[in-house]
Design a protein around this motif. Structure first.
Motif, short mmCIF file in Angstrom:
data_model
loop_
_atom_site.label_atom_id
_atom_site.label_comp_id
_atom_site.label_asym_id
_atom_site.label_seq_id
_atom_site.Cartn_x
_atom_site.Cartn_y
_atom_site.Cartn_z
N TYR A 214 30.95 49.77 29.75
CA TYR A 214 32.35 49.62 29.37
C TYR A 214 33.29 49.99 30.51
CZ TYR A 214 31.97 54.67 28.60
OH TYR A 214 31.75 56.00 28.75
N ILE A 215 32.86 50.80 31.46
CA ILE A 215 33.70 51.14 32.61
C ILE A 215 33.95 49.90 33.46
CG2 ILE A 215 33.89 52.56 34.68
CD1 ILE A 215 34.11 54.14 32.11
N SER A 216 32.90 49.12 33.70
CA SER A 216 33.04 47.89 34.48
C SER A 216 33.96 46.90 33.77
CB SER A 216 31.67 47.27 34.72
OG SER A 216 31.78 46.08 35.47
N MET A 217 33.82 46.81 32.44
CA MET A 217 34.69 45.90 31.69
C MET A 217 36.14 46.36 31.74
SD MET A 217 32.24 45.23 28.37
CE MET A 217 33.51 44.25 27.56
N LEU A 218 36.33 47.68 31.67
CA LEU A 218 37.70 48.21 31.72
C LEU A 218 38.34 47.92 33.08
CD1 LEU A 218 39.93 49.87 30.36
CD2 LEU A 218 38.82 51.94 31.24
N VAL A 219 37.59 48.11 34.16
CA VAL A 219 38.11 47.83 35.51
C VAL A 219 38.44 46.34 35.64
CG1 VAL A 219 37.52 47.77 37.96
CG2 VAL A 219 36.96 49.78 36.58
N GLY B 37 50.91 25.57 41.95
CA GLY B 37 49.57 25.40 42.52
C GLY B 37 49.11 26.64 43.25
N LEU B 38 50.01 27.25 43.99
CA LEU B 38 49.68 28.48 44.70
C LEU B 38 49.31 29.59 43.72
CD1 LEU B 38 49.50 30.05 47.37
CD2 LEU B 38 51.97 30.56 47.11
N ALA B 39 50.04 29.68 42.61
CA ALA B 39 49.76 30.71 41.61
C ALA B 39 48.39 30.51 40.97
CB ALA B 39 50.86 30.70 40.55
N VAL B 40 48.05 29.24 40.67
CA VAL B 40 46.74 28.95 40.08
C VAL B 40 45.62 29.28 41.06
CG1 VAL B 40 45.25 27.12 39.21
CG2 VAL B 40 47.66 27.20 38.52
N GLY B 41 45.81 28.89 42.34
CA GLY B 41 44.79 29.21 43.35
C GLY B 41 44.62 30.71 43.52
N PHE B 42 45.75 31.43 43.52
CA PHE B 42 45.68 32.88 43.65
C PHE B 42 44.91 33.50 42.49
CE2 PHE B 42 47.42 37.03 42.47
CZ PHE B 42 47.17 37.75 43.63
N MET B 43 45.14 33.02 41.26
CA MET B 43 44.46 33.57 40.09
C MET B 43 42.96 33.29 40.13
SD MET B 43 46.31 35.44 38.24
CE MET B 43 45.11 35.61 36.93
N ILE B 44 42.58 32.11 40.64
CA ILE B 44 41.15 31.80 40.74
C ILE B 44 40.48 32.74 41.73
CG2 ILE B 44 39.49 30.05 41.47
CD1 ILE B 44 41.41 27.93 40.41
N VAL B 45 41.08 32.91 42.88
CA VAL B 45 40.50 33.83 43.88
C VAL B 45 40.50 35.26 43.37
CG1 VAL B 45 40.81 34.77 46.21
CG2 VAL B 45 41.17 32.32 45.80
N TRP B 46 41.61 35.65 42.74
CA TRP B 46 41.67 37.01 42.18
C TRP B 46 40.60 37.23 41.10
CZ3 TRP B 46 44.58 41.15 43.67
CH2 TRP B 46 44.59 42.25 42.81
N PHE B 47 40.36 36.22 40.27
CA PHE B 47 39.35 36.35 39.21
C PHE B 47 37.96 36.53 39.81
CE2 PHE B 47 36.23 34.47 36.33
CZ PHE B 47 36.48 35.17 35.17
N VAL B 48 37.65 35.76 40.86
CA VAL B 48 36.32 35.89 41.49
C VAL B 48 36.16 37.27 42.12
CG1 VAL B 48 34.82 35.01 43.33
CG2 VAL B 48 36.09 33.42 41.87
N LEU B 49 37.18 37.72 42.82
CA LEU B 49 37.12 39.05 43.42
C LEU B 49 37.04 40.14 42.35
CD1 LEU B 49 39.72 38.66 46.33
CD2 LEU B 49 37.22 38.65 46.47
N ASP B 50 37.71 39.93 41.25
CA ASP B 50 37.68 40.90 40.14
C ASP B 50 36.27 41.01 39.55
OD1 ASP B 50 38.35 42.64 38.16
OD2 ASP B 50 39.57 41.23 37.01
N VAL B 51 35.62 39.87 39.37
CA VAL B 51 34.26 39.88 38.84
C VAL B 51 33.32 40.60 39.80
CG1 VAL B 51 32.29 38.42 38.25
CG2 VAL B 51 34.57 37.80 37.47
N ILE B 52 33.45 40.31 41.09
CA ILE B 52 32.57 40.95 42.08
C ILE B 52 32.79 42.45 42.12
CG2 ILE B 52 32.05 41.09 44.54
CD1 ILE B 52 32.68 38.11 44.76
N LEU B 53 34.06 42.86 42.13
CA LEU B 53 34.37 44.29 42.20
C LEU B 53 33.92 45.02 40.93
CD1 LEU B 53 35.67 46.58 43.77
CD2 LEU B 53 37.87 45.97 42.73
N ALA B 54 34.15 44.42 39.77
CA ALA B 54 33.74 45.07 38.52
C ALA B 54 32.23 45.19 38.41
CB ALA B 54 34.30 44.29 37.33
N SER B 55 31.51 44.20 38.95
CA SER B 55 30.04 44.25 38.89
C SER B 55 29.47 45.31 39.81
CB SER B 55 29.45 42.88 39.25
OG SER B 55 29.77 42.53 40.59
N ALA B 56 30.26 45.82 40.72
CA ALA B 56 29.78 46.88 41.62
C ALA B 56 29.73 48.23 40.93
CB ALA B 56 30.67 46.95 42.85
N ILE B 57 30.42 48.38 39.83
CA ILE B 57 30.45 49.66 39.12
C ILE B 57 29.42 49.61 38.00
CG2 ILE B 57 31.87 51.24 37.78
CD1 ILE B 57 34.31 50.04 39.17
#
Length: 289
Positions: A4-9, A30-50
């Motif tokens: 649940y810590i990873s999910m919370l992060v 378009g820039l906002a959508v691209g930013f959210m896609i990149v942010w989502f991928v980075l978020d998944v990677i960072l959360a999976s590290a915990i």
């Protein structure tokens, strides 16, 4: 255990990314959508590290396929996409030994099952040395059960269950040596025999009980006879013992009207009459002479 810590992060970072992308959507969608896609991928990677390991869990960490170390319990961090984690439960686990038919040393077929209790002592060895330690220890316990039961007779199996269980436990420990597991116990559950053999054993047990009952009754009769002989000897040596016993028996009858008491001639009177008759017979024989 659910991390649940990873999910919370993940949720917190996703909300932060939404606040950042909202102003951009007014300028360039378009820039906002691209930013959210990149942010989502980075978020998944960072959360999976915990990662989070419970008190009874240990995490075996592999980096690029090589064993790195053991983490936990508690929070720990790994490198996403590079580190691989295998969680191992270190609590005592029960494994059922399926019922199987075994031939005893005296050629009696029996069906027997049991339960094996073990725990992982060295998580790295349990993961590296064997592919599936639960499946492996279950199969080893089955083979050990057949090997050990085959060395004992049916009577030993029925009377020495605890010793046989310890022997099977020792065989399993010997077979899984080096796998990082510790056998904490083994219990034999059901022993199923052919119906004809059960009937024979029932008749044997019944005959044994009848034998003990007959012996007990014979011993009781013997003791009663000895006690009666001792009582008769005591009464013969005590002149008033018979009268006291007679009075005691009469008193024990009680004052009930239905009881009829017949008083016999005392033994002393009979003895006196017999003595007079003997003296008279002796005197008559002297006069005849």
């Amino acid at each position: 255990m659910v991390n649940y810590i990873s999910m919370l992060v993940f949720v917190i970072l996703l909300i932060v990314g939404g606040f950042i992308a909202y102003p951009l959507s007014g300028q360039n969608e378009g820039l906002a959508v691209g930013f959210m896609i990149v942010w989502f991928v980075l978020d998944v990677i960072l959360a999976s590290a915990i990662r989070l390991a419970a008190q009874w869990e240990r995490a075996v960490v592999f980096r690029l396929g090589k064993f790195l170390d053991i983490r936990g319990p508690g929070l720990f961090v790994v490198i996403p996409l590079i580190d691989q984690v295998r969680m191992v439960d270190t609590r005592v686990t029960a494994v059922n030994v399926p019922k199987q038919q075994v031939i005893t040393r005296d050629n009696v077929p029996v069906s027997i099952d049991g339960v094996l209790f073990f725990r992982v002592d060295r998580p790295a060895d349990a993961i590296i040395q064997v592919q599936d330690y639960r499946y492996a220890i279950s199969n080893y316990s089955q083979t050990s059960l057949r090997d050990v039961i085959g060395q004992h007779t049916l009577d030993q199996l029925l009377t020495e269950r605890e010793q046989i269980a310890r022997s099977i436990e020792g065989h399993v420990e010997k077979d899984i040596k080096g796998w990082g597991m510790e056998v904490t116990g083994l219990r034999i559950q059901d022993i199923d025999m052919p119906e004809e053999l059960k009937k024979m054993m029932s008749r044997q047990a019944s005959a044994e009980r009848e034998k003990r009952a007959t012996i007990t009754k014979a011993e009781g009769d013997r003791d009663a006879a000895v006690n009666l002989a001792a009582a008769a000897k005591t009464m013969a040596e005590s002149p008033g013992a018979m009268q006291l016993r007679t009075l005691q028996s009469i008193d024990g009858l009680g004052p009930t009207a239905s009881n009829t008491v017949v008083l016999a001639v005392p033994v002393e009177v009979l003895q006196g009459v017999m003595a007079l008759q003997h003296a008279y017979t002796k005197a008559g024989s002297g006069l005849s002479a």
